[in-house]
Scaffold this motif. Structure first.
Motif, PDB file in Angstrom:
ATOM      1  N   ASN A  40      -5.056  -3.603  -1.671  1.00 25.26           N
ATOM      2  CA  ASN A  40      -4.004  -4.584  -1.954  1.00 25.26           C
ATOM      3  C   ASN A  40      -2.871  -4.562  -0.949  1.00 25.26           C
ATOM      4  OD1 ASN A  40      -5.073  -5.764  -4.188  1.00 25.26           O
ATOM      5  ND2 ASN A  40      -4.044  -4.409  -5.651  1.00 25.26           N
ATOM      6  N   GLY A  41      -2.936  -3.618  -0.037  1.00 22.15           N
ATOM      7  CA  GLY A  41      -1.875  -3.543   0.965  1.00 22.15           C
ATOM      8  C   GLY A  41      -0.611  -2.836   0.498  1.00 22.15           C
ATOM      9  N   LEU A  55      -7.676  -0.506   6.732  1.00 22.53           N
ATOM     10  CA  LEU A  55      -8.513  -1.146   5.710  1.00 22.53           C
ATOM     11  C   LEU A  55      -8.498  -2.668   5.858  1.00 22.53           C
ATOM     12  CD1 LEU A  55      -7.851   1.079   2.560  1.00 22.53           C
ATOM     13  CD2 LEU A  55      -9.681   1.218   4.243  1.00 22.53           C
ATOM     14  N   GLN A  71      -6.167   1.001  -6.872  1.00 24.53           N
ATOM     15  CA  GLN A  71      -7.491   0.392  -6.798  1.00 24.53           C
ATOM     16  C   GLN A  71      -8.609   1.430  -6.885  1.00 24.53           C
ATOM     17  OE1 GLN A  71      -6.355  -2.693  -7.399  1.00 24.53           O
ATOM     18  NE2 GLN A  71      -7.844  -3.564  -5.995  1.00 24.53           N
ATOM     19  N   ILE A  93     -10.381   6.556  -0.044  1.00 30.09           N
ATOM     20  CA  ILE A  93      -9.736   6.240   1.243  1.00 30.09           C
ATOM     21  C   ILE A  93     -10.409   6.942   2.430  1.00 30.09           C
ATOM     22  CG2 ILE A  93      -7.543   6.281   2.516  1.00 30.09           C
ATOM     23  CD1 ILE A  93      -6.119   5.994  -0.221  1.00 30.09           C
TER      24      ILE A  93
HETATM   25  S1  SF4 Z   1      -5.458   2.225  -0.146  1.00 30.83           S
HETATM   26 FE1  SF4 Z   1      -4.819   1.850  -2.258  1.00 30.83          FE
HETATM   27  S2  SF4 Z   1      -2.646   2.510  -2.339  1.00 30.83           S
HETATM   28 FE2  SF4 Z   1      -3.215   2.298  -0.180  1.00 30.83          FE
HETATM   29  S3  SF4 Z   1      -2.617   0.232   0.391  1.00 30.83           S
HETATM   30 FE3  SF4 Z   1      -4.754   0.105  -0.248  1.00 30.83          FE
HETATM   31  S4  SF4 Z   1      -4.726  -0.373  -2.438  1.00 30.83           S
HETATM   32 FE4  SF4 Z   1      -2.639   0.318  -1.892  1.00 30.83          FE
END
Ligand code: SF4
Length: 410
Positions: A331-332, A351, A394, A398
Motif C-alpha cells: 500500500n505504500g 516493491l 498487508q 518483505i
Molecule cells: S511493505 Fe507493508 S508496511 Fe511496508 S509499505 Fe508495503 S504495505 Fe506498507
C-alpha cells in the motif's frame, strides 16, 4: 479499466482558511509586480470538460476550483509513440481529454510525445495538461514548470503538481506561495501535489488545513476502503474543497494471483469493476488511468460511460480479492515498515518497481527505476526486516519480495 454528469461551474464557497490564504498569497504576488492571470480558468476548464461531456464521459466537480473534471484521465508514464500515439488519439476521440504527465516520465519522452500530439489535434486549448516535478526545492519547482512548458510546447499547464512528495515540509508556506505565484503569472491554473508512499494521510490532513492546494493525486483503490485514517483524510480534503484524483486504482498483483478469485460479472471485466469501485466514492473527482493499449482505452471508456453501478456480488468479489492477495499488494505505507529500521532500506519503492515489472509489464522502466535506488538502500538482511514484517498491515513477506525484486530488476 473505468464514469458521469453535468457541466455547471461550482457555486460552492471556499473554506474560510483557504480563502484567506489565497487572498494573502495573491495580494503578495500582485505587490511583487506579478501580472494578473491571462486566461479564464473556468472557461478553459469547461472547454475540455465539454468535449468529454459530448462524448458521454461523465464529469464531477473538481473540488472548489469552479470547474468540472471528466471522471477519467489518461496517465502517460508508459512508452508513448513519439510520432503518432494511438492510445492518445483514441482517448482524445473518446472524450478523455485530460492528460497527466511528468518531467520524469520516460525521461522526458512523455512530454515530447504530447507536444507532438498537440500539433495533431485541435490545439492546446482542447487538452488539459497536468505535469509534475520531483524537485524538493522552491527554485527547482519553479524551474520545473518552465521546463515542462518548454518540453510540452505550451505557455501554461492546467495543473502543476509537486511529484511524489513524502515530506510534510513540502506544504510549508514558501511552497504554497510558489503555487499562488505560478497561478498569478499564468504558468499554471491549479497547483497541488502527488504522493505515492508514506505520510499520505498526514500530507492530506495538513493540506486540508493550510489551504493553497487545489488538487491531490494519490494512491487509492478497492484495497483501501477499510482504512479509517485515510478515509478521514479524504473527508478533510473533500470538505476543504481540494480536488481529489485517484491513481493506482487497479491495486495490481501478478495476474496468476488475481485468478484466485474467478471474477464473474455480466457487465464488467475485473479491471472495469476496480474502476467502478473507485468511482462509487463521490469524493473522488477523477481517476488517472494509464492505458497502454487501445483495448484498455475501449474497456475503460465503456466503463466510464456505463451508468450501471457494481452489484453487491461484484463488490463482494473485489473484497475477496483484496483479502486473498493482500500479502502481495504493497500500500505504500512505508512510514510503518521503514521506520522500524536503523538505516534506510527503500522497501516501498522496491516493491513499487516490482509491481511495475510483474503487473504492468514495464520491464525496462522497472529496472531503470530500481537502479536509481542507492545500493545501500536496496541491501537488507532477513533479521533486520523482522519487525518491518510484523507491522506490515498487508502481511507481506518483505524479505522474500525484496529478493524477488533483486532477482528480476538488479
Ligand atoms: S511493505 Fe507493508 S508496511 Fe511496508 S509499505 Fe508495503 S504495505 Fe506498507
Amino acid at each position: 479499466m473505468a464514469r458521469r454528469s453535468d457541466l455547471e461551474t461550482s457555486s460552492k464557497p471556499r473554506q474560510a482558511g483557504r480563502r484567506s490564504f489565497l487572498k494573502g498569497a495573491v495580494a503578495s504576488a500582485a505587490s511583487a509586480g506579478v501580472a494578473a492571470m491571462p486566461f479564464s480558468t473556468v472557461a478553459a476548464g469547461q472547454a475540455t470538460s465539454q468535449l468529454a461531456q459530448k462524448s458521454g464521459i461523465p464529469s464531477r466537480e473538481f473540488g472548489n476550483t469552479g470547474i468540472r473534471v471528466p471522471i477519467m484521465q489518461l496517465g502517460t508514464s508508459q512508452r508513448l509513440d513519439q510520432r503518432y500515439d494511438k492510445v492518445m488519439h483514441r482517448c482524445f476521440k473518446a472524450g478523455v481529454t485530460w492528460f497527466d504527465t511528468a518531467l520524469s516520465y520516460g525521461w522526458g519522452s512523455s512530454h515530447r510525445a504530447i507536444k507532438n500530439f498537440i500539433t495533431q489535434v485541435d490545439g492546446r486549448e482542447s487538452l488539459w495538461l497536468t505535469s509534475k516535478s520531483g524537485s524538493g526545492s522552491v527554485s527547482g519547482l519553479r524551474k520545473g514548470v518552465d521546463e515542462a512548458c518548454e518540453e510540452l510546447g505550451t505557455d501554461y499547464l492546467d495543473l502543476y503538481l509537486m511529484h511524489g512528495i513524502d515530506d510534510l515540509r513540502m506544504l510549508d508556506p514558501q511552497y504554497l506561495a510558489l503555487g499562488e505565484k505560478l497561478k498569478a503569472e499564468g504558468k499554471t491554473k491549479f497547483f497541488g501535489f502527488s504522493c505515492h508512499d508514506g505520510n499520505v494521510v498526514e500530507l492530506m490532513n495538513k493540506a486540508a488545513k493550510t489551504g493553497g492546494i487545489d488538487a491531490i493525486l494519490f494512491r487509492y483503490n478497492f484495497r483501501r476502503y477499510g482504512d479509517l485514517a485515510l478515509n478521514r483524510a479524504i473527508d478533510a480534503c473533500h470538505r476543504a474543497g481540494i480536488g481529489l484524483l485517484a491513481m493506482k486504482t487497479q491495486g495490481s498483483v501478478p495476474r496468476d494471483l488475481e485468478a484466485v478469485v474467478d471474477f464473474r460479472s455480466e457487465d464488467f471485466t475485473l479491471g472495469q469493476a476496480k474502476l467502478k469501485s473507485v468511482w462509487a466514492d463521490e469524493r473522488i473527482a477523477s481517476i488517472v488511468s494509464e492505458m497502454d493499449s487501445v483495448k484498455y482505452v475501449r474497456e475503460n471508456v465503456a466503463a466510464a460511460r456505463s451508468e450501471k453501478s457494481l452489484t453487491a456480488e461484484e463488490s463482494h468479489q473485489l473484497n475477496q480479492l483484496a483479502a486473498l492477495t493482500a500479502h502481495y499488494a504493497c500500500n505504500g505505507c512505508n512510514h510503518l515498515c521503514e521506520s522500524t529500521l536503523d538505516r534506510r532500506v527503500a522497501i516501498a519503492e522496491q516493491l513499487r518497481y516490482l509491481m511495475y515489472y510483474e503487473c504492468y509489464g514495464k520491464t525496462d522502466r522497472a529496472r531503470e527505476l530500481y537502479r536509481t535506488i542507492p545500493a545501500t538502500a536496496r541491501e537488507f538482511s532477513d533479521s533486520e526486516l523482522d519487525q518491518a514484517c510484523r507491522v506490515c498491515p498487508q502481511g507481506i513477506d518483505i524479505p522474500a519480495r525484496l529478493r524477488r525484486a533483486r532477482e528480476v530488476l538488479a
